[in-house]
Scaffold this motif. Structure first.
Motif, mmCIF file in Angstrom:
data_model
loop_
_atom_site.group_PDB
_atom_site.id
_atom_site.type_symbol
_atom_site.label_atom_id
_atom_site.label_comp_id
_atom_site.label_asym_id
_atom_site.label_seq_id
_atom_site.Cartn_x
_atom_site.Cartn_y
_atom_site.Cartn_z
ATOM 1 N N MET A 12 -50.382 66.114 64.723
ATOM 2 C CA MET A 12 -50.287 64.914 63.892
ATOM 3 C C MET A 12 -49.236 65.094 62.801
ATOM 4 O O MET A 12 -48.502 64.152 62.485
ATOM 5 C CB MET A 12 -51.636 64.578 63.254
ATOM 6 N N GLY A 13 -49.158 66.270 62.234
ATOM 7 C CA GLY A 13 -48.146 66.544 61.225
ATOM 8 C C GLY A 13 -46.751 66.358 61.793
ATOM 9 O O GLY A 13 -45.877 65.774 61.144
ATOM 10 N N ALA A 14 -46.548 66.863 63.018
ATOM 11 C CA ALA A 14 -45.247 66.709 63.668
ATOM 12 C C ALA A 14 -44.946 65.240 63.932
ATOM 13 O O ALA A 14 -43.809 64.782 63.739
ATOM 14 C CB ALA A 14 -45.218 67.502 64.977
ATOM 15 N N GLN A 19 -42.007 60.241 62.450
ATOM 16 C CA GLN A 19 -42.007 58.851 61.980
ATOM 17 C C GLN A 19 -41.216 58.712 60.686
ATOM 18 O O GLN A 19 -40.506 57.729 60.488
ATOM 19 C CB GLN A 19 -43.442 58.347 61.782
ATOM 20 N N VAL A 20 -41.342 59.675 59.806
ATOM 21 C CA VAL A 20 -40.597 59.648 58.550
ATOM 22 C C VAL A 20 -39.099 59.670 58.839
ATOM 23 O O VAL A 20 -38.327 58.876 58.293
ATOM 24 C CB VAL A 20 -41.009 60.831 57.638
ATOM 25 N N SER A 26 -38.674 57.754 53.171
ATOM 26 C CA SER A 26 -38.138 58.854 52.378
ATOM 27 C C SER A 26 -39.095 60.032 52.304
ATOM 28 O O SER A 26 -38.678 61.135 51.963
ATOM 29 C CB SER A 26 -37.809 58.369 50.962
ATOM 30 N N SER A 27 -40.374 59.794 52.620
ATOM 31 C CA SER A 27 -41.362 60.873 52.563
ATOM 32 C C SER A 27 -42.604 60.486 53.367
ATOM 33 O O SER A 27 -42.784 59.319 53.740
ATOM 34 C CB SER A 27 -41.786 61.120 51.107
ATOM 35 N N ALA A 28 -43.438 61.474 53.594
ATOM 36 C CA ALA A 28 -44.705 61.210 54.283
ATOM 37 C C ALA A 28 -45.579 60.288 53.438
ATOM 38 O O ALA A 28 -46.293 59.428 53.964
ATOM 39 C CB ALA A 28 -45.430 62.527 54.570
ATOM 40 N N SER A 29 -45.493 60.425 52.111
ATOM 41 C CA SER A 29 -46.263 59.550 51.226
ATOM 42 C C SER A 29 -45.885 58.088 51.424
ATOM 43 O O SER A 29 -46.743 57.211 51.484
ATOM 44 C CB SER A 29 -46.044 59.942 49.766
ATOM 45 N N GLU A 30 -44.597 57.836 51.537
ATOM 46 C CA GLU A 30 -44.142 56.459 51.758
ATOM 47 C C GLU A 30 -44.664 55.931 53.089
ATOM 48 O O GLU A 30 -45.088 54.783 53.192
ATOM 49 C CB GLU A 30 -42.614 56.401 51.726
ATOM 50 N N TYR A 31 -44.648 56.781 54.114
ATOM 51 C CA TYR A 31 -45.162 56.396 55.428
ATOM 52 C C TYR A 31 -46.650 56.058 55.344
ATOM 53 O O TYR A 31 -47.092 55.028 55.857
ATOM 54 C CB TYR A 31 -44.913 57.531 56.433
ATOM 55 N N PHE A 32 -47.430 56.897 54.660
ATOM 56 C CA PHE A 32 -48.859 56.631 54.525
ATOM 57 C C PHE A 32 -49.129 55.366 53.712
ATOM 58 O O PHE A 32 -50.039 54.595 54.028
ATOM 59 C CB PHE A 32 -49.591 57.828 53.907
ATOM 60 N N ARG A 33 -48.357 55.121 52.664
ATOM 61 C CA ARG A 33 -48.524 53.890 51.889
ATOM 62 C C ARG A 33 -48.301 52.669 52.770
ATOM 63 O O ARG A 33 -49.030 51.674 52.680
ATOM 64 C CB ARG A 33 -47.578 53.875 50.684
#
Length: 89
Positions: A12-14, A19-20, A26-33
């Protein structure tokens, strides 16, 4: 802003990193938001659909009368006045 730590399997991390990179995030945080925003929209849409179905199944439709419209306008005016008073107070 709230911070949340999430543990994910390597696969899942990969996937998230992919996806990022490919999704222009710009980051995994942006993707999760973005995922959370999409979920919020989906749930809001489901709620509207549920309410619409309840309305459709609530009985036989009747034609709106002049009095019905006047009653609705009065309720809206009262709510607007209360909101205005709250905003000023």
């Amino acid at each position: 802003m709230t911070s949340i730590n999430i543990s994910l399997p390597d696969s899942m991390g990969a996937y998230i990193e992919q996806q990022v990179t490919s999704g222009g995030y710009s980051s995994a945080s942006e993707y999760f938001r973005e995922l959370v925003r999409q979920d919020q929209k989906r749930k809001a849409k489901e709620q509207v659909e549920t309410l619409l179905l309840e309305g459709l199944n609530s009985g036989t439709a009747t034609e709106m009368t002049t009095q019905d419209w006047q009653d609705i306008r009065q309720v809206v005016r009262e709510r607007a006045m209360k909101r205005k008073e709250q905003d000023q107070g």
